[in-house]
Scaffold this active site. Structure first.
Site, PDB file in Angstrom:
ATOM      1  N   ASN A  93     -17.323  52.394  -4.302  1.00 28.74           N
ATOM      2  CA  ASN A  93     -16.748  51.843  -3.059  1.00 28.74           C
ATOM      3  C   ASN A  93     -17.053  52.755  -1.873  1.00 28.74           C
ATOM      4  O   ASN A  93     -17.319  52.283  -0.768  1.00 28.74           O
ATOM      5  CB  ASN A  93     -15.240  51.633  -3.214  1.00 28.74           C
ATOM      6  N   ARG A 123       2.876  68.560  -5.922  1.00 26.83           N
ATOM      7  CA  ARG A 123       2.041  67.542  -5.277  1.00 26.83           C
ATOM      8  C   ARG A 123       1.958  67.743  -3.778  1.00 26.83           C
ATOM      9  O   ARG A 123       0.925  67.527  -3.158  1.00 26.83           O
ATOM     10  CB  ARG A 123       2.597  66.143  -5.587  1.00 26.83           C
ATOM     11  N   GLY A 173     -17.395  56.747  -7.112  1.00 24.22           N
ATOM     12  CA  GLY A 173     -17.529  56.511  -5.677  1.00 24.22           C
ATOM     13  C   GLY A 173     -18.402  55.339  -5.292  1.00 24.22           C
ATOM     14  O   GLY A 173     -19.057  55.363  -4.250  1.00 24.22           O
ATOM     15  N   HIS A 200      -7.654  47.913  -4.440  1.00 21.56           N
ATOM     16  CA  HIS A 200      -7.063  47.768  -5.769  1.00 21.56           C
ATOM     17  C   HIS A 200      -7.769  46.617  -6.490  1.00 21.56           C
ATOM     18  O   HIS A 200      -7.976  45.552  -5.891  1.00 21.56           O
ATOM     19  CB  HIS A 200      -5.563  47.464  -5.630  1.00 21.56           C
ATOM     20  N   ASN A 237      -6.271  51.290   0.994  1.00 21.91           N
ATOM     21  CA  ASN A 237      -6.644  51.461  -0.416  1.00 21.91           C
ATOM     22  C   ASN A 237      -7.278  50.177  -0.920  1.00 21.91           C
ATOM     23  O   ASN A 237      -6.990  49.094  -0.404  1.00 21.91           O
ATOM     24  CB  ASN A 237      -5.376  51.763  -1.236  1.00 21.91           C
ATOM     25  N   GLU A 297     -15.266  43.984  -4.504  1.00 20.20           N
ATOM     26  CA  GLU A 297     -14.709  45.164  -3.829  1.00 20.20           C
ATOM     27  C   GLU A 297     -15.693  45.705  -2.797  1.00 20.20           C
ATOM     28  O   GLU A 297     -15.320  46.067  -1.676  1.00 20.20           O
ATOM     29  CB  GLU A 297     -14.389  46.264  -4.845  1.00 20.20           C
ATOM     30  N   LEU A 311       0.567  59.581  -4.283  1.00 20.20           N
ATOM     31  CA  LEU A 311       0.811  60.301  -3.036  1.00 20.20           C
ATOM     32  C   LEU A 311       2.306  60.360  -2.740  1.00 20.20           C
ATOM     33  O   LEU A 311       3.036  59.397  -2.989  1.00 20.20           O
ATOM     34  CB  LEU A 311       0.077  59.597  -1.894  1.00 20.20           C
TER      35      LEU A 311
HETATM   36  C1  GRF Z   1     -12.253  50.622  -8.180  1.00 15.50           C
HETATM   37  O1  GRF Z   1     -12.174  49.592  -9.118  1.00 15.50           O
HETATM   38  C2  GRF Z   1     -11.088  50.580  -7.247  1.00 15.50           C
HETATM   39  O2  GRF Z   1     -10.616  49.288  -7.001  1.00 15.50           O
HETATM   40  C3  GRF Z   1     -10.042  51.361  -7.983  1.00 15.50           C
HETATM   41  O3  GRF Z   1     -10.751  52.406  -8.617  1.00 15.50           O
HETATM   42  C4  GRF Z   1     -12.096  51.998  -8.823  1.00 15.50           C
HETATM   43  C5  GRF Z   1     -12.959  53.021  -8.183  1.00 15.50           C
HETATM   44  O4  GRF Z   1     -14.324  52.787  -8.414  1.00 15.50           O
HETATM   45  N1  GRF Z   1      -9.008  51.813  -7.096  1.00 15.50           N
HETATM   46  P1  GRF Z   1     -15.404  53.536  -7.552  1.00 15.50           P
HETATM   47  O5  GRF Z   1     -15.166  55.039  -7.750  1.00 15.50           O
HETATM   48  O6  GRF Z   1     -15.257  53.138  -6.132  1.00 15.50           O
HETATM   49  O7  GRF Z   1     -16.726  53.130  -8.139  1.00 15.50           O
END
Ligand code: GRF
Length: 222
Positions: free
Chosen positions: A20, A72, A18, A116, A114, A181, A100
């Site tokens: 991000n 799902r 987590g 990526h 999202n 990110e 999803l």
């Molecule tokens: C990140 O690299 C994000 O881009 C990808 O999964 C990773 C998650 O990292 N979708 P975090 O849990 O936010 O540290």
């Protein structure tokens, strides 16, 4: 945390550490941020991000996807109930490791984003840093996009790029992309929550812009 009635209520969906999510929580503390992180929802009880969110006083929920086996949509209906219960307006996927269904994506059309770890549409899917290094690309990065039924597709809201170095490993590259990110996800959420990011067919338009004269050139010879 900003406590403006007009603020969008955001749920962050996680499966792991987590980082991000933490970047979004920190950004949302600014008085002028147009969103509040109202809920962190994990599909795994042992996701490290849950404790971080709880420490920050944010509501957390866990719905173990494993318990639903291959069903799902039943898992997603349970998630949807929680999102409704918490009056969520926008969903941010942040390392949420579940595919999803079109049904769930439809519920959140234009309201789910999202992040990526690659410059989409290159390197959809997993192991993006390994694949970028194997291809010898000189520029790599991260993308925030609206979620559509197709994985790692959908209108691109924001991208951030870094130079790839000759001695990069997947780990060193991942670390530099991750700090990008953490910059672009809060900024992209700001655009979406304020209504400045508008979907126009397959693309997203915003009133914001990059600096037209800035170029990232890699390798740099001077
Ligand atoms: C990140 O690299 C994000 O881009 C990808 O999964 C990773 C998650 O990292 N979708 P975090 O849990 O936010 O540290």
């Amino acid at each position: 945390m900003a406590d403006n009635m007009a603020n969008r209520r955001v749920a962050v969906l996680i499966s792991g550490r987590g980082s991000n999510m933490t970047a979004l929580i920190d950004a949302a503390k600014a008085d002028d941020f147009p969103a509040d992180i109202a809920l962190v929802l994990s599909n795994k009880a042992d996701a490290a991000g849950l404790a971080v969110a709880a420490q920050q006083g944010i509501a957390t929920e866990t719905i173990e996807s494993r318990a639903f086996g291959k069903d799902r949509e039943a898992f997603e209906r349970a998630m949807q109930d929680k999102l409704t219960e918490h009056n969520i307006d926008l969903v941010c996927l942040a390392g949420f490791m579940r595919l999803l269904t079109p049904w769930f994506v439809k519920q959140w059309e234009g309201r789910m984003i999202n992040i990526h770890p690659a410059l989409l549409p290159s390197y959809r899917g997993l192991h993006t840093h390994e694949r970028a290094l194997a291809d010898g690309v000189k520029i790599h990065g991260a993308t925030v996009h609206f979620v559509v039924p197709e994985m790692d597709a959908g209108p691109i809201i924001m991208q951030g790029a870094i130079a790839v170095l000759d001695d990069d490993t997947p780990e060193t590259l991942a670390a530099r992309v991750l700090s990008v990110e953490h910059r672009i996800y809060p900024d992209a959420l700001r655009l979406v929550a304020s209504g400045e990011a508008k979907i126009a067919g397959a693309v997203c338009r915003t009133s914001a812009s990059g600096s037209p004269d800035d170029a990232l050139i890699s390798p740099s010879v001077i």
